[in-house]
Motif scaffolding. Structure first.
Motif, PDB file in Angstrom:
ATOM      1  N   ALA A  65      39.493  40.753  41.380  1.00 29.93           N
ATOM      2  CA  ALA A  65      39.655  39.389  41.883  1.00 29.93           C
ATOM      3  C   ALA A  65      40.513  38.616  40.889  1.00 29.93           C
ATOM      4  N   GLN A  66      41.129  37.539  41.360  1.00 28.15           N
ATOM      5  CA  GLN A  66      42.054  36.802  40.500  1.00 28.15           C
ATOM      6  C   GLN A  66      41.353  36.097  39.354  1.00 28.15           C
ATOM      7  N   GLY A  67      40.147  35.596  39.607  1.00 29.15           N
ATOM      8  CA  GLY A  67      39.443  34.867  38.564  1.00 29.15           C
ATOM      9  C   GLY A  67      40.201  33.641  38.099  1.00 29.15           C
ATOM     10  N   GLU A  68      40.927  32.993  39.017  1.00 29.37           N
ATOM     11  CA  GLU A  68      41.727  31.804  38.699  1.00 29.37           C
ATOM     12  C   GLU A  68      42.710  32.053  37.553  1.00 29.37           C
ATOM     13  N   SER A  69      43.020  33.328  37.319  1.00 30.59           N
ATOM     14  CA  SER A  69      43.968  33.730  36.277  1.00 30.59           C
ATOM     15  C   SER A  69      43.530  33.291  34.890  1.00 30.59           C
ATOM     16  N   ASN A  70      42.214  33.129  34.706  1.00 32.74           N
ATOM     17  CA  ASN A  70      41.736  32.765  33.361  1.00 32.74           C
ATOM     18  C   ASN A  70      40.501  33.551  32.946  1.00 32.74           C
ATOM     19  N   ARG A  71      40.166  34.630  33.675  1.00 32.92           N
ATOM     20  CA  ARG A  71      38.950  35.366  33.342  1.00 32.92           C
ATOM     21  C   ARG A  71      38.943  36.709  34.066  1.00 32.92           C
ATOM     22  N   THR A  82      34.724  39.577  57.862  1.00 36.26           N
ATOM     23  CA  THR A  82      34.777  40.502  56.738  1.00 36.26           C
ATOM     24  C   THR A  82      34.758  39.713  55.437  1.00 36.26           C
ATOM     25  N   VAL A  83      33.987  40.156  54.472  1.00 45.54           N
ATOM     26  CA  VAL A  83      33.919  39.482  53.175  1.00 45.54           C
ATOM     27  C   VAL A  83      35.281  39.564  52.486  1.00 45.54           C
ATOM     28  N   GLY A  84      35.702  38.473  51.885  1.00 45.29           N
ATOM     29  CA  GLY A  84      37.011  38.387  51.265  1.00 45.29           C
ATOM     30  C   GLY A  84      37.233  39.410  50.162  1.00 45.29           C
ATOM     31  N   LEU A  85      38.469  39.923  50.074  1.00 45.80           N
ATOM     32  CA  LEU A  85      38.952  40.851  49.053  1.00 45.80           C
ATOM     33  C   LEU A  85      38.337  42.247  49.140  1.00 45.80           C
ATOM     34  N   VAL A  86      37.621  42.541  50.219  1.00 49.90           N
ATOM     35  CA  VAL A  86      36.972  43.849  50.331  1.00 49.90           C
ATOM     36  C   VAL A  86      37.700  44.699  51.368  1.00 49.90           C
ATOM     37  N   PRO A  87      38.425  45.744  50.945  1.00 48.76           N
ATOM     38  CA  PRO A  87      39.075  46.632  51.905  1.00 48.76           C
ATOM     39  C   PRO A  87      38.066  47.606  52.505  1.00 48.76           C
ATOM     40  N   PHE A  88      38.293  48.007  53.745  1.00 53.63           N
ATOM     41  CA  PHE A  88      37.428  49.020  54.338  1.00 53.63           C
ATOM     42  C   PHE A  88      37.573  50.349  53.604  1.00 53.63           C
ATOM     43  N   ASN A  89      38.791  50.685  53.211  1.00 58.60           N
ATOM     44  CA  ASN A  89      39.033  51.954  52.542  1.00 58.60           C
ATOM     45  C   ASN A  89      39.834  51.727  51.264  1.00 58.60           C
ATOM     46  N   SER A  90      39.408  52.368  50.197  1.00 55.07           N
ATOM     47  CA  SER A  90      40.158  52.312  48.946  1.00 55.07           C
ATOM     48  C   SER A  90      40.048  53.669  48.251  1.00 55.07           C
ATOM     49  N   VAL A  91      41.163  54.091  47.671  1.00 55.32           N
ATOM     50  CA  VAL A  91      41.246  55.360  46.957  1.00 55.32           C
ATOM     51  C   VAL A  91      41.902  55.104  45.615  1.00 55.32           C
ATOM     52  N   SER A  92      41.343  55.663  44.568  1.00 50.75           N
ATOM     53  CA  SER A  92      41.980  55.607  43.254  1.00 50.75           C
ATOM     54  C   SER A  92      41.742  56.947  42.576  1.00 50.75           C
ATOM     55  N   GLN A 112      44.732  50.958  48.985  1.00 47.69           N
ATOM     56  CA  GLN A 112      43.673  50.249  49.700  1.00 47.69           C
ATOM     57  C   GLN A 112      44.229  49.682  50.997  1.00 47.69           C
ATOM     58  N   THR A 113      43.378  49.625  52.006  1.00 45.33           N
ATOM     59  CA  THR A 113      43.767  49.033  53.278  1.00 45.33           C
ATOM     60  C   THR A 113      43.740  47.513  53.153  1.00 45.33           C
ATOM     61  N   HIS A 114      44.119  46.824  54.211  1.00 46.13           N
ATOM     62  CA  HIS A 114      44.279  45.378  54.135  1.00 46.13           C
ATOM     63  C   HIS A 114      42.950  44.679  53.823  1.00 46.13           C
ATOM     64  N   THR A 115      43.057  43.504  53.277  1.00 49.00           N
ATOM     65  CA  THR A 115      41.896  42.653  53.015  1.00 49.00           C
ATOM     66  C   THR A 115      42.222  41.241  53.481  1.00 49.00           C
ATOM     67  N   PHE A 116      41.234  40.359  53.350  1.00 55.14           N
ATOM     68  CA  PHE A 116      41.463  38.933  53.575  1.00 55.14           C
ATOM     69  C   PHE A 116      41.244  38.194  52.258  1.00 55.14           C
ATOM     70  N   ALA A 117      42.008  37.123  52.066  1.00 61.00           N
ATOM     71  CA  ALA A 117      41.924  36.386  50.801  1.00 61.00           C
ATOM     72  C   ALA A 117      40.545  35.786  50.600  1.00 61.00           C
ATOM     73  N   THR A 118      39.912  35.309  51.665  1.00 64.87           N
ATOM     74  CA  THR A 118      38.555  34.780  51.600  1.00 64.87           C
ATOM     75  C   THR A 118      37.796  35.229  52.842  1.00 64.87           C
ATOM     76  N   SER A 119      36.528  34.881  52.888  1.00 66.57           N
ATOM     77  CA  SER A 119      35.670  35.338  53.985  1.00 66.57           C
ATOM     78  C   SER A 119      35.857  34.553  55.267  1.00 66.57           C
ATOM     79  N   ASP A 120      36.768  33.573  55.297  1.00 63.35           N
ATOM     80  CA  ASP A 120      37.061  32.943  56.585  1.00 63.35           C
ATOM     81  C   ASP A 120      38.053  33.763  57.405  1.00 63.35           C
ATOM     82  N   ASP A 153      42.445  34.439  44.750  1.00 62.70           N
ATOM     83  CA  ASP A 153      41.253  33.640  44.461  1.00 62.70           C
ATOM     84  C   ASP A 153      40.801  32.888  45.703  1.00 62.70           C
ATOM     85  N   ASN A 154      41.747  32.443  46.495  1.00 65.16           N
ATOM     86  CA  ASN A 154      41.452  31.805  47.777  1.00 65.16           C
ATOM     87  C   ASN A 154      42.698  31.932  48.643  1.00 65.16           C
TER      88      ASN A 154
END
Length: 713
Positions: free
Chosen positions: A104-110, A612-622, A642-650, A692-693
């Motif tokens: 997650a971005q963590g507001e680019s400070n964490r 769908t909960v934000g930033l969570v892809p259905f499939n991810s491989v690493s 990783q497959t597509h995600t949404f920036a937030t849960s909306d 982050d959003n």
């Protein structure tokens, strides 16, 4: 010191580590009482515990030294060798090769990640003790990173809804260490790290780790400077007693960049321009100064009871100010508003953990009984102000710019903006007691069960109003698991675990009368899995789980500032992991995660059931591969998809799927010098890394080359 006492002395020190002792002089050939110094003992890595990318044993999941094969929980451990080979210096980046963990971005400070559909910026630990302040953690003094998935308050206390991340520090272990790591890279990266350790005497060891970095980034105005120093000492106080001391000072100062906005439900223009900064570069800054001191006392009583006491004092001075996109780019592509704020979150932590372990038999049944208690106190400041832009005629909370030239130099002042800002001091008192029994019914069946009780006493006082809000929570967290081993190297497990997050939240950012009466959020996890040691140096794992989150707060439409605790999310998933040597020349680390994280009951007017909960892809491989081509030359190839995600849960701003390849080249120049080149995003793919959003979206780095020399002397 005779050889038996010397062996016990060193074994006490090395208990729970990847090291063991062997005597060069054979006890059977020496008369009883013959004096032997520690110089006559050799210290060797135990091949059965840590081999390359595979670590086989940890105490973090159970607070006892337990093989991962016998742990009824999904655990991924990133070893020091993997950290070295991949050459990521930020914790969040290093976790990208852990199945089921999304940055997650963590507001680019964490540091901030999503574990099993649960975003967290506070579930970070060092040697099992909470390290919950928001900042970027370096890896210069880290032996390994442990990712324990699924809620587990019994071991770690509050939070940890999707799991926790525990860093294990390098320690003074009596081995001679002399190492310098010097690195350079694109975007003017410059970094040097030092690791020095040795014995002062037969019973006193020391180690010193340090780092300095001064670098820029691929983003416009991006820059960071950080440095840290971490001396540690180990004292063998007797054959059964060891004291370890550690102190770290760490400073990080960088330019926070909240990324790009969206337009029409997609990230704005990221394929053509991944550098552009949106905001006022004269304002953005983030810094932390951390002072962390730890004392760990291990003692074995004559009765066989093992005691471990950890005392931790940590003081964090934390500040950031940023300007950022505040809304989407308009349909015409001519305007985007810029907003901003500043935040100060100083905090001081005091923790005392006390564990007592006793092994005994009841008939033929083996028990490892753990009992302990934890005391903690946290105090700090939560202070936030809104940015007001001076446009010449008035002060406004946003300023509109052209997205093709988004930089603004409009003067900024920070002021209180009513209920959206915070200004209070807080304190949180904690008392907890816990007990756990690991039962070996026979060689085929093991059971783990336990219970934790937590007492939280939280209060906050407004620095302007003087008003105080208080809340007390009494929480009980059970845990149960079973391990069935039809073969010595094959284990099937099932587990049930619970954790809670009090209404003060991941971070204590605000505490209103509405929050003061809100019950803690709950997390319940059911999991089944399998672990298979294909060989002593290669392990594969699999897990299926169902994770429910309850008591999420929904704003009460009939009572402003208060909440209805009807929000729920559900995550169902499957994970496959693999670590270790496939052959004697090929190592791998990584896996696959299927994660279906859904809103199960509305938590706001826009975040509704079925989303769908934000930033969570259905499939991810690493998957990271290291090939030892010759004794001197090695090759690393990594892939992340990783497959597509949404920036937030909306679910209104969609982030596209992506595939990224990484490359590593390693050459052993001599016995004491190793050269290394890493290329991140080998094919220069344009992609979105995280968000982050909906309006703060981070483009992924372009092709990035880093080189380092590791010299031992």
């Amino acid at each position: 010191m005779n050889i038996g006492a010397a062996s016990r002395f060193l074994a006490t020190l090395l208990c729970g580590t990847a090291l063991a002792t062997t005597a060069r002089a054979q006890p059977a050939l020496l008369p009883e009482g013959t004096a032997v110094t520690l110089d006559q003992l050799s210290v060797e890595g135990v091949r059965g515990n840590t081999v390359g990318y595979l670590t086989r044993t940890t105490r973090s999941a159970t607070k006892t030294d337990t093989p991962l094969l016998d742990t009824p929980q999904s655990v991924t451990i990133v070893s020091r060798e993997q950290i070295r080979d991949q050459n990521f210096q930020n914790l969040t980046d290093q976790l990208r090769y852990v199945p089921g963990v999304i940055p997650a971005q963590g507001e680019s400070n964490r540091d901030e990640v999503v574990i099993r559909g649960q975003k967290t910026n506070a579930d970070f630990f060092v040697n099992g003790v909470r390290d919950d302040v928001q900042y970027f953690r370096d890896l210069y003094n880290i032996e390994r990173i442990e990712v324990l998935k699924g809620p587990d308050s019994l071991i770690f206390g509050r939070g940890g809804g999707g799991g926790v991340i525990n860093r294990v520090l390098k320690e003074a272990d009596g081995l001679r260490v002399r190492q310098v790591v010097a690195g350079v890279g694109q975007f003017n990266q410059k970094r040097v790290a030092l690791d020095v350790g040795d014995r002062i005497s037969d019973s006193v060891f020391f180690r010193l780790n340090g780092v300095f970095e001064d670098s820029q980034t691929y983003r416009q105005f991006g820059a960071l400077q950080r440095y840290g120093i971490n001396p540690t000492m180990t004292f063998l106080l007797g054959p059964a007693t060891t004291l370890k001391l550690s102190y770290e000072f760490f400073h990080d100062d960088r330019f926070p960049d909240r990324g790009i906005p969206s337009q029409n439900g997609r990230p704005y223009n990221y394929r053509n321009n991944i550098r552009t900064f949106f905001g006022n570069p004269d304002v953005n800054t983030t810094r932390v100064d951390a002072n962390i001191a730890t004392a760990t006392l291990d003692h074995t009583f004559e009765s066989g009871v093992q005691m471990r006491n950890q005392l931790r004092f940590a003081d964090y001075n934390r500040f950031y100010a940023n300007t950022l996109p505040g809304a989407p780019v308009n349909a015409a592509g001519t305007q985007v508003p810029i907003t901003g704020y500043r935040n100060e979150t100083d905090r001081t932590n005091y923790f005392s953990q006390n564990d007592f372990t006793y092994k005994f038999l009841t008939g033929d049944v083996k028990h490892t009984l753990l009992a302990g208690f934890e005391l903690g106190y946290q105090e700090g400041l939560a202070f936030r102000q809104t940015a007001f832009f001076n446009t010449g005629s008035s002060l406004v909370t946003s300023v509109v710019v052209n997205p093709m030239a988004p930089i603004t130099r409009a003067p900024v002042t920070f002021r209180n903006n009513g209920t959206t800002d915070a200004n209070f001091r807080y304190d949180l008192g904690l008392a907890a007691a816990y007990a756990q029994d690991q039962i070996d019914l026979n060689e085929y069946v093991q059971i783990v069960s336990g219970l934790r009780y937590d007492y939280f006493d939280f209060s906050s006082q407004g620095r302007v109003t003087g008003l105080t809000n208080e809340r007390v929570d009494n929480l009980v967290s059970p845990r149960a698991g079973i391990v069935i081993k039809p073969l010595a190297n094959l284990a099937f497990y099932g587990s049930y675990s619970v954790s809670y997050l009090p209404s003060s939240g991941d971070q204590i950012g605000s505490f209103t009368p509405g929050l003061a009466i809100a019950k803690a959020e709950g997390f319940q996890n059911l999991e089944v899995g399998v672990k298979y040691d294909v060989t002593p140096s290669f392990q594969v794992t699999g897990a299926l789980y169902n994770l429910d989150r309850t008591n999420q707060r929904l704003a009460d439409p009939n009572n402003a500032g208060f909440f209805i605790l009807s929000g729920r999310t559900n995550t169902q998933g499957a994970e496959i992991g693999a670590n270790g040597y496939l052959t004697d020349w090929w190592q791998i680390a990584g896996g696959y995660a299927f994660t279906d994280a859904r809103i199960d009951s509305a938590v706001s007017t826009t975040i509704v059931k079925g989303n769908t909960v934000g930033l969570v892809p259905f499939n991810s491989v690493s998957l990271w591969n290291k090939f030892d081509i010759t004794p001197e030359f090695g090759l690393g190839i990594g892939v992340i998809h990783q497959t597509h995600t949404f920036a937030t849960s909306d679910d209104t701003v969609r982030l596209p799927s992506y595939t990224r390849f990484d490359l590593g080249l390693f050459y052993q120049v001599s016995e004491s010098v190793r050269a290394q080149v890493n290329i991140e995003n080998l094919f220069d793919r344009r992609y979105i890394y995280t968000a982050d959003n909906n309006q703060n979206i981070t483009p992924g780095a372009p092709r990035t080359i880093r080189a380092q020399i590791i010299a031992k002397f």
